[in-house]
Design a protein around this motif. Sequence first.
Motif, PDB file in Angstrom:
ATOM      1  N   SER A 171     -11.754  -3.479  -4.526  1.00 29.83           N
ATOM      2  CA  SER A 171     -10.562  -3.334  -4.151  1.00 29.83           C
ATOM      3  C   SER A 171     -10.066  -2.892  -2.148  1.00 29.83           C
ATOM      4  CB  SER A 171      -9.497  -2.267  -4.946  1.00 29.83           C
ATOM      5  OG  SER A 171      -8.661  -1.838  -4.857  1.00 29.83           O
ATOM      6  N   GLU A 185       0.641  -1.180   0.097  1.00 31.70           N
ATOM      7  CA  GLU A 185       0.059   0.079   0.268  1.00 31.70           C
ATOM      8  C   GLU A 185       1.037   1.301  -0.169  1.00 31.70           C
ATOM      9  OE1 GLU A 185      -1.328   1.190   4.470  1.00 31.70           O
ATOM     10  OE2 GLU A 185      -1.773  -1.012   3.514  1.00 31.70           O
ATOM     11  N   GLN A 223      -7.312   5.931  -4.121  1.00 32.55           N
ATOM     12  CA  GLN A 223      -8.321   4.447  -5.069  1.00 32.55           C
ATOM     13  C   GLN A 223      -8.690   4.633  -6.038  1.00 32.55           C
ATOM     14  OE1 GLN A 223      -5.514   1.734  -5.148  1.00 32.55           O
ATOM     15  NE2 GLN A 223      -6.709  -0.550  -5.543  1.00 32.55           N
ATOM     16  N   TYR A 249      -4.162   3.988  -1.228  1.00 33.75           N
ATOM     17  CA  TYR A 249      -3.645   3.585  -2.510  1.00 33.75           C
ATOM     18  C   TYR A 249      -2.815   2.204  -2.330  1.00 33.75           C
ATOM     19  CZ  TYR A 249       0.116   6.280  -4.376  1.00 33.75           C
ATOM     20  OH  TYR A 249       1.300   7.048  -4.180  1.00 33.75           O
ATOM     21  N   ASN A 250      -3.055   1.135  -4.033  1.00 36.30           N
ATOM     22  CA  ASN A 250      -2.838   0.426  -3.680  1.00 36.30           C
ATOM     23  C   ASN A 250      -2.354  -0.750  -5.917  1.00 36.30           C
ATOM     24  OD1 ASN A 250      -1.812  -2.906  -4.410  1.00 36.30           O
ATOM     25  ND2 ASN A 250      -2.105  -2.602  -2.609  1.00 36.30           N
ATOM     26  N   THR A 277     -14.244   0.190  -4.094  1.00 32.31           N
ATOM     27  CA  THR A 277     -12.685   0.504  -2.929  1.00 32.31           C
ATOM     28  C   THR A 277     -13.125   1.241  -1.926  1.00 32.31           C
ATOM     29  OG1 THR A 277     -10.385   1.198  -3.189  1.00 32.31           O
ATOM     30  CG2 THR A 277     -11.546   2.217  -4.474  1.00 32.31           C
ATOM     31  N   VAL A 295      -7.716  -2.256  -0.879  1.00 29.48           N
ATOM     32  CA  VAL A 295      -6.015  -1.394  -0.823  1.00 29.48           C
ATOM     33  C   VAL A 295      -5.274  -2.028   0.474  1.00 29.48           C
ATOM     34  CG1 VAL A 295      -6.061   0.868  -0.681  1.00 29.48           C
ATOM     35  CG2 VAL A 295      -7.350   0.556  -1.766  1.00 29.48           C
TER      36      VAL A 295
END
Length: 269
Positions: free
Chosen positions: A192, A85, A140, A95-96, A135, A194
């Motif tokens: 997602s 991350e 993200q 975010y990832n 997410t 993250v």
Amino acid sequence: LFSHAPEYAITSLDTQFRMHEQIMKCISQFYADQKELEHGLICGIKETQDIPDLNDKASRWHGLSLLPFLEPDIHAIWVNVDTPEQQRKNSTSYYNLGEVEAIQTVLRALTKANGFSEYMQAQKKEEDKEIGIITYYMSQMRAIRNALYPSLDKDQWRNFERFKCDNEYSIPFRINTVDRFQGMERNIVIVSTVRSNKYERPNGDVVANKKYPTALGFAKELQRINVGFSRAKRLLIVVGNKEHFAHKPEYANAISQMKYIDISQLQNL
């Protein structure tokens, strides 16, 4: 009013008609402590959910097949991604980028699957054609949008409905945060998560992130987990770090109800 009313005046809604029972089992644990739900959540479409007919409104069959990923009788999948991350500068948002790439890989696999063209052609409503991508973090969400629609300018984003099929897959998406998606539903939803047990610093160094439960961030809140995992009707795909999220019993329980596959198994499909 509900908690103070006499028992004869109280009833609880215990039957859901949105999702396939496999998806429901991923969230039924969140209702286990509600004494009013004597038998937990009940699937109201159990008799019709597996009818292999995309035009049957009571069916939750998706008909997609691409081994080892997709099978017509599998409706909840955890795609394992263990990338680090990152935190947005001067922000509490995360975010990832590895998960963003994984979502693109998942979408390529989906669109290549046997039965996908038939699935899309059978959807009459515009929202039924859309694939939901949600997410827990705004950063993200923006990263996913920019990856799927790299060429859209500000004016086109303002008129997104006209351009939502302008992507490499030529299919419409509905991309948002879990909180903003509350109350909505789609046939296919990708989540997602993250957060990861690895954190990438601004200088590129990757360090461990294992201070549980705070290391799960927004996703540690049961209401958010429940909302995120309950938006899909036919197919739920969760992209995330299994080792990281399994530290929370509720996640471990949900993951145990899903088919598990590593992102590496999808990259050459």
